[in-house]
Enzyme design. Structure first.
Site, PDB file in Angstrom:
ATOM      1  N   ALA A  18      44.196  53.899  89.266  1.00 49.24           N
ATOM      2  CA  ALA A  18      43.712  54.408  87.990  1.00 49.24           C
ATOM      3  C   ALA A  18      42.359  53.794  87.672  1.00 49.24           C
ATOM      4  CB  ALA A  18      44.703  54.071  86.880  1.00 49.24           C
ATOM      5  N   ASP A  19      41.586  54.497  86.884  1.00 51.55           N
ATOM      6  CA  ASP A  19      40.360  53.917  86.357  1.00 51.55           C
ATOM      7  C   ASP A  19      40.738  52.751  85.435  1.00 51.55           C
ATOM      8  OD1 ASP A  19      37.696  53.567  85.925  1.00 51.55           O
ATOM      9  OD2 ASP A  19      37.446  55.278  84.600  1.00 51.55           O
TER      10      ASP A  19
END
Length: 348
Positions: A18-19
Site C-alpha cells: 500500500a502507499d
C-alpha cells in the site's frame, strides 16, 4: 479487486504494498472496518501484503489478537514477500550481487551528474521568444546581467518533492557567474504576500544592467502532495514586479523564468516588454546550469509542456470535486477531450 481481478484474472503472483497513508485512509477517511484494527484486518484479508506507513505496525497486532485474521492469511503475505526477496538475491553472498557491492564511491559520479544536467535541459520549455534577437544572451553583448526574483538563488526549492541530498546545487545566479557574466542580484519580492518593499532595489539593478532575468513562480510551500492550490495565477506580487522590471529595461533583454508547475502566464505572453518566457518546472540539482545553458544557447532542447496551461478564472468555471466525464456536465476532462477531437477533425 486484488484477488479476483489482479491475481486470478491477470495472474499476478507477487506481493502488493500500500502507499504510505493508504491503509490509514481506509479507517480515518473512509471509516471502513468498524475500527482501526478492523480496517487493518480487512486490508490484509483482501490481499495487501505490506504497509508503507505506520497503520499496520500500530494496529495489526490488535487485529491478530482479536482473531480478525488468521495464520493462513499471515503466512500467505509473508511467503509472497520473502519469495520476492529470494528472487532478488537478498540472501545471496555480496560477491554474487553487483548491487550489494555499490559503495559511496559509486555515488555522484561524473556520468550521473551529466545525466542530471541533460535531464534538466531537456525538460525546459521556451514558451515565448518575441523574435527581436534578445535571445540567446551573450556575455559579449550583455555582459552585466541582473538576476532578480524570489527563486534567483533557489537551491533545494528547485528539487520539488521526493529528492535525495544533492552533492551540490547550481543556482541561476551562480550559473550566470560561471558562464562569464557580471551578475547583480536582488530578491525583489517574496513568492507570496503583497509586500513591494524590495521592488525599488530590483528595478534599479535592471536599469543598470545589460539584460535582466526574473526567476520566480512557486515552490512546495505553495503546491505539494496534500497541498492543493486553489488559484492558478502567479502568486503574491510577482506579476507586479515583472511589469515594473519590463518597463525599466527598455529595449534591453528581459527574460522571465518560471519554476513550479502551472500558472496563468497569458499576461506575460502579451506583455511586449517581456522578451522571453522559459518554463523550468522543478529542474533539480543542476537547474541553474540548465537554465543558463538554454538562455545562452549552449543547449537548445525541443521541450514540450507536461501540463496544460489554463486561464486563472478556469478554477471558478468548473467543479474540480466532480470526477464525472459524461457529456453535458461541463467537466474539465470531457470538455478538453471533445475540444481536442473537434480541433483534430477540423485540422484534418
Amino acid at each position: 479487486m486484488l484477488q479476483k481481478v489482479l491475481r486470478e484474472h491477470y495472474g499476478f503472483s507477487e506481493w502488493v504494498t500500500a502507499d504510505c497513508d493508504a491503509l490509514q485512509n481506509v479507517w480515518t477517511d473512509h471509516h471502513y472496518g468498524g475500527s482501526a484494527a478492523g480496517a487493518a484486518a480487512a486490508s490484509i484479508n483482501a490481499g495487501t501484503d505490506l504497509d508503507c506507513g505506520q497503520f499496520w505496525p500500530q494496529n495489526l497486532q490488535s487485529a491478530y489478537n482479536s482473531r480478525m485474521f488468521n495464520d493462513t492469511v499471515l503466512d500467505r503475505s509473508l511467503i509472497r514477500r520473502y519469495a520476492s526477496m529470494v528472487k532478488l538475491g537478498w540472501f545471496d553472498a555480496a560477491s554474487k550481487q553487483p548491487y550489494r557491492q555499490l559503495a559511496w564511491a559509486d555515488v555522484a559520479k561524473p556520468d550521473a551528474k551529466a545525466l542530471a544536467l541533460r535531464v534538466a535541459q531537456e525538460g525546459l520549455v521556451l514558451l515565448k521568444n518575441n523574435g527581436t534577437n534578445k535571445l540567446p544572451l551573450s556575455a559579449t553583448t550583455a555582459k552585466r546581467v541582473a538576476v532578480v526574483g524570489p527563486l534567483a538563488t533557489a537551491t533545494t526549492q528547485m528539487q520539488g518533492n521526493y529528492y535525495g541530498i544533492a552533492q551540490s546545487i547550481s543556482t541561476v545566479v551562480n550559473a550566470f557567474k560561471a558562464a562569464g557574466f557580471e551578475v547583480t542580484n536582488a530578491q525583489g519580492c517574496a513568492l507570496t504576500g503583497t509586500s513591494t518593499s524590495g521592488f525599488a532595489a530590483a528595478v534599479n539593478l535592471a536599469k543598470s544592467a545589460d539584460a535582466t532575468v526574473f526567476v520566480g513562480g512557486m515552490d512546495v510551500s505553495i503546491e505539494a502532495e496534500d497541498k492543493d492550490r486553489e488559484q492558478i495565477s502567479w502568486p503574491g506580487a510577482q506579476l507586479s514586479l515583472i511589469q515594473q522590471l519590463g518597463a525599466a529595461t527598455g529595449d534591453k533583454p528581459f527574460i522571465v523564468v518560471q519554476m513550479g508547475t502551472m500558472v496563468d502566464s497569458s499576461a506575460l505572453v502579451s506583455d511586449k516588454n517581456v522578451n522571453g518566457l522559459l518554463w523550468a518546472g522543478y529542474p533539480g540539482q543542476d537547474g541553474g546550469n540548465a537554465v543558463v545553458s538554454v538562455l545562452t544557447g549552449t543547449a537548445s532542447p525541443a521541450g514540450r509542456l507536461p501540463v496544460t496551461q489554463y486561464p486563472s478564472d478556469y478554477v471558478n468555471q468548473v467543479q474540480f470535486t466532480d470526477m464525472n466525464l459524461k457529456p453535458g456536465t461541463g467537466n474539465p476532462g470531457y470538455v478538453d477531450i471533445v475540444s481536442f477531437l473537434n480541433r483534430e477533425v477540423s485540422r484534418r
